[in-house]
Structures are given as C-alpha cells and as structure tokens.
Design a protein around this motif. Structure first.
Motif: not given
Ligand code: GAR
Length: 192
Positions: A10-15, A88-92, A108-112, A171-176
């Motif tokens: 998707g969005r790819g902000s972590n990418m 990075a937000g790979y949802m499969r 993997n990064i996981h938002p919890s 949370v996203l700010e911390q992910e980045h």
């Molecule tokens: C992020 O919050 C990531 O941690 C989460 O999806 C979002 C993707 O955002 N990942 C999961 O839920 C994995 N199961 P991004 O595309 O902007 O990085």
C-alpha cells in the motif's frame, strides 16, 4: 552495503523511511527492489520516482496458488541480488515455504507491542482493550503470524481522547524511526 528488497501492499511510508535511510552514505543497506502484490500500491510510485527498481506481482494472477505466487516473488527477489527482505506493510500472510527460504533473513514491522495484538486492526484492538501503552515491533519472520523473535520495540502512551487514527499516527512516527535503526543494527551485527 547489503542489498535489500522491500515488500509492500500500500502506502509505503515505512518503505520511504527505509529509502531515506539507505540514501545516507553511512547506512549499511541499499534497496535493490521494491515489490508489491497490488498494482495500485502508492508506494510503487514513490519508489519508481526515486529511481528504485519496482515490480508488481499481483496475487490475483495466481488464484488459490499461494505458493506459486510466492515462488514468483522469491525468484524476483533472488534475481535482484537482495540478501534480506524487509516487509513494510505487506498485507499477505506468507506460506511456510517462503518463510523457510528466507529464514533469519526476513524482517517485518507490526503496529503493536507483540505479543499483544497480532493480526489486523491493532490500534482499534489496543483502544478496546484499554491498553495504557501501545507501539510497534520489528521481528524476524517465522511460520507463526506475528510471532518471530523480536528485534526491537518502540512504545507510545495511549492518551485519554485517542481514536484509532490519532493512535496510529503516534505509532507510525515511531515505526519510521525504529525500522531504519533496527535494520542498521541487524546488518551490523550480522557482519561482526
Ligand atoms: C504500518 O503501520 C505497518 O506497521 C502495518 O501496516 C502499515 C503500513 O503502512 N503492517 C502490518 O499491519 C503488517 N501486518 P505503510 O505502507 O505506510 O508503511
């Protein structure tokens, strides 16, 4: 620099956070491929515009053939020369086959704050559970979904009037911040 592939949906902000880190001369990784299972993933454009090689391998083209889809992904990643995969937000959910191919080399990064709130809708779940703290986790990928060895976590407070969007943004700010930092440590430790 260690060549890495990033898988997105998707969005790819972590990418993007990883792209920015990799652009720094002292960062130990370089992105050789960004791969999406969805053609409309916004992150594909972001990467393409930065001159990074992108590829879309839609899972839809493979119907129920999950492993065939992943064999195509595996082939593309190997052809890119990547030594590590960053999800990075790979949802499969991945099959044990692909997990096995990249054992110890897929992150993997996981938002919890795992093991709390695996799966989807983690921010809603944290609010519903009345959690006082929430955050994100970077972990190695193993067969169990969101279960692999934890490499790093970042914590944020849950504030009284939070809704899921406000909490997700905190949370996203911390992910980045956490993803590049953890990747750097992971690569540096691997080579010492
Ligand atoms: C992020 O919050 C990531 O941690 C989460 O999806 C979002 C993707 O955002 N990942 C999961 O839920 C994995 N199961 P991004 O595309 O902007 O990085």
């Amino acid at each position: 620099k260690t060549p890495i592939a990033i898988l997105i949906s998707g969005r790819g902000s972590n990418m993007l956070a990883l792209m920015e880190a990799c652009a720094r001369p002292d960062f130990p990784a370089k992105i050789v491929l960004v791969l999406s299972n969805k053609a409309d993933a916004a992150g594909l454009d972001t990467a393409r515009k930065a001159g990074i090689k992108t590829l879309c391998i839609p899972h839809k083209d493979y119907g129920k053939g999950r492993e065939a889809h992943e064999r195509a992904i595996d082939e593309a990643v190997r052809a890119s020369g990547a030594e590590l995969i960053c999800l990075a937000g790979y949802m499969r959910v991945l099959t044990p086959w692909l997990v096995q191919q990249w054992q110890g080399r897929m992150i993997n990064i996981h938002p919890s704050l795992l093991p709390a709130f695996p799966g989807l809708h983690t921010h809603e779940a944290a609010l519903k559970a009345g959690a006082k703290e929430h955050g994100c986790t970077i972990h190695l990928v193993t067969d169990g979904v969101d279960e692999g060895p934890i490499l790093a976590q970042a914590r944020v407070p849950v504030l009284p009037h939070d809704d899921a969007d406000a909490l997700a943004a905190r949370v996203l700010e911390q992910e980045h911040r956490l993803y590049p930092e953890t990747l750097k440590h992971f690569i540096t430790q691997r080579h010492t």
